[in-house]
Enzyme design. Structure first.
Site, mmCIF file in Angstrom:
data_model
loop_
_atom_site.group_PDB
_atom_site.id
_atom_site.type_symbol
_atom_site.label_atom_id
_atom_site.label_comp_id
_atom_site.label_asym_id
_atom_site.label_seq_id
_atom_site.Cartn_x
_atom_site.Cartn_y
_atom_site.Cartn_z
ATOM 1 N N GLU A 192 65.380 38.057 49.139
ATOM 2 C CA GLU A 192 65.102 38.019 47.653
ATOM 3 C C GLU A 192 63.434 37.697 47.414
ATOM 4 O O GLU A 192 62.899 37.206 48.317
ATOM 5 C CB GLU A 192 65.846 36.978 46.899
ATOM 6 C CG GLU A 192 67.051 37.890 46.154
ATOM 7 C CD GLU A 192 66.557 38.735 45.047
ATOM 8 O OE1 GLU A 192 65.252 38.744 44.913
ATOM 9 O OE2 GLU A 192 67.265 39.416 44.281
ATOM 10 N N ARG B 234 73.541 28.454 39.488
ATOM 11 C CA ARG B 234 72.200 28.161 40.432
ATOM 12 C C ARG B 234 71.429 29.245 39.701
ATOM 13 O O ARG B 234 71.586 30.049 38.941
ATOM 14 C CB ARG B 234 72.392 28.387 41.799
ATOM 15 C CG ARG B 234 72.825 30.020 42.162
ATOM 16 C CD ARG B 234 72.528 30.174 43.675
ATOM 17 N NE ARG B 234 72.971 31.482 44.038
ATOM 18 C CZ ARG B 234 72.452 32.658 43.865
ATOM 19 N NH1 ARG B 234 71.215 32.902 43.236
ATOM 20 N NH2 ARG B 234 73.126 34.060 44.386
ATOM 21 N N ASN C 121 68.292 32.231 39.989
ATOM 22 C CA ASN C 121 68.369 33.384 40.671
ATOM 23 C C ASN C 121 66.955 33.902 40.442
ATOM 24 O O ASN C 121 65.935 33.068 40.738
ATOM 25 C CB ASN C 121 69.333 34.488 40.261
ATOM 26 C CG ASN C 121 69.527 35.556 41.156
ATOM 27 O OD1 ASN C 121 69.790 35.481 42.334
ATOM 28 N ND2 ASN C 121 69.725 36.742 40.682
ATOM 29 N N GLU D 167 78.619 32.708 43.037
ATOM 30 C CA GLU D 167 79.390 33.720 43.416
ATOM 31 C C GLU D 167 80.694 33.376 44.442
ATOM 32 O O GLU D 167 80.411 32.484 45.228
ATOM 33 C CB GLU D 167 78.671 34.886 44.164
ATOM 34 C CG GLU D 167 77.416 35.512 43.257
ATOM 35 C CD GLU D 167 76.724 36.370 44.103
ATOM 36 O OE1 GLU D 167 76.507 37.442 43.730
ATOM 37 O OE2 GLU D 167 75.834 35.876 44.960
ATOM 38 N N ASN E 7 68.100 38.420 36.610
ATOM 39 C CA ASN E 7 67.645 39.268 37.660
ATOM 40 C C ASN E 7 66.094 39.784 37.490
ATOM 41 O O ASN E 7 65.327 38.821 36.784
ATOM 42 C CB ASN E 7 68.586 40.331 38.271
ATOM 43 C CG ASN E 7 68.774 40.268 39.804
ATOM 44 O OD1 ASN E 7 67.742 39.932 40.488
ATOM 45 N ND2 ASN E 7 69.827 40.328 40.081
ATOM 46 N N ASP F 103 68.674 45.139 40.322
ATOM 47 C CA ASP F 103 68.390 43.816 41.021
ATOM 48 C C ASP F 103 67.106 43.390 40.643
ATOM 49 O O ASP F 103 66.767 43.450 39.445
ATOM 50 C CB ASP F 103 68.899 43.792 42.432
ATOM 51 C CG ASP F 103 69.065 42.409 43.104
ATOM 52 O OD1 ASP F 103 68.454 41.326 42.619
ATOM 53 O OD2 ASP F 103 69.801 42.256 43.999
#
EC number: 3.1.1.17
Length: 299
Positions: free
Chosen positions: A18, A101, A103, A121, A154, A204
């Site tokens: 990521e 958390r 992202n 998740e 995101n 995303d």
């Protein structure tokens, strides 16, 4: 667009690659492996990856004007000194929650670090809904919460005139825009500018090019799509050899290369055997557009 080339430059099989960011000073690509708990740096010169392990899921990395980097780690904003491999907490969010958390995160044109949270998740994209929030870490190290009830905070970026903030809450299947005040960092007037089609799957990470068009990585869609935020039209689709494309950024000497991160979490052996490059980092050339250099955090 037959000149588009896609190359896997780092096939480490990251669990959730990521937050790709081009570090112009070092001439390297920064990114994280969220569940693999490491911050990585890939050099196009050596073709090698350096990785620093951390003690919690690390979801985004950004440049820092004073040197080194800032990261989002668990529910903390933190500073990372690369050579010393030293992580120090700046501040913590979501103190009233036990299962969230951070992202995705990105620095705005004024040097503020925007990042949002989500619930941990159960399986990829399966989680308790509406547990996340969007935050900003200001250069004076204070934190502002913009809104909550977010599913998976995101992709984010800003228009070229800095008057619009673009944002993705993945499970809304929408790319949204807000009016943006660069002086204060305030956002308002939320609206959807693009709804994803079924085969595009889950929006995303996101970045912007020098023509003001948005590029969105489609998780489970195996592609990045180029959108016109003014018309809400999709202009281009670039398909990748992996399904779980997670984010994208421009980099290279003149920001004409696109880098795309991907994930392998949630894939069984059969799926992985069909997509051996899952979790790899990809370089796309020949797109014919350039990106905007990342802004450093000024705190």
């Amino acid at each position: 667009m037959s000149s588009v080339r896609i190359e896997c430059v780092a096939s480490e099989g990251y669990r959730i690659g990521e937050s790709p960011v081009w570090d112009e000073k070092e001439g390297t690509l920064l990114y994280v492996d969220i569940t693999g708990r490491k911050v990585c740096r890939w050099s196009p010169l050596t073709r090698q990856v350096q990785a620093i392990p951390v003690d919690a899921p690390v979801s985004s990395v950004a440049l820092r004007k004073s040197g080194d980097y800032v990261i989002t780690l668990g529910t903390r904003f933190a500073a990372l000194k690369w050579k010393e491999e030293l992580v120090t907490t700046i501040t913590q969010v979501d103190k009233d929650k036990t299962n969230t958390r951070f992202n995705d995160g990105k620095v705005d044109p004024a040097g503020r670090y925007f990042a949002g949270t989500m619930a941990e998740e159960v399986r990829p994209a399966v989680l308790e809904r509406h547990q996340g929030s969007l935050y900003t870490l200001f250069p004076d190290l204070s934190v502002v919460k913009h809104f909550d009830q977010v599913d998976i905070s995101n992709g984010l970026d800003w228009s070229l005139d800095h008057k619009t903030f673009f944002y993705i809450d993945s499970l809304s299947y929408s790319v949204d825009a807000f009016d943006y005040d660069l002086q204060t960092g305030k956002i308002g007037n939320r609206r959807s500018i693009y709804k994803l089609e079924k085969e595009e799957s889950i929006p995303d990470g996101m970045c912007i090019d020098t023509e003001g068009k948005l590029w969105v990585a489609c998780y489970d869609g195996g592609r990045v799509i180029r959108l016109d935020p003014e018309t809400g039209k999709r202009l281009q689709t670039v398909k990748l050899p992996v399904d779980k494309t997670t984010s994208c950024c421009f980099g290279g000497k003149d920001y004409s290369e696109m880098y795309v991160t991907s994930a392998s979490d949630g894939m069984d052996k059969e799926w992985l055997s069909r997509q051996p490059q899952a979790g790899g980092i990809f370089k796309i050339t020949g797109l014919g557009v350039k990106g905007v250099p990342p802004y450093p955090f000024t705190g």
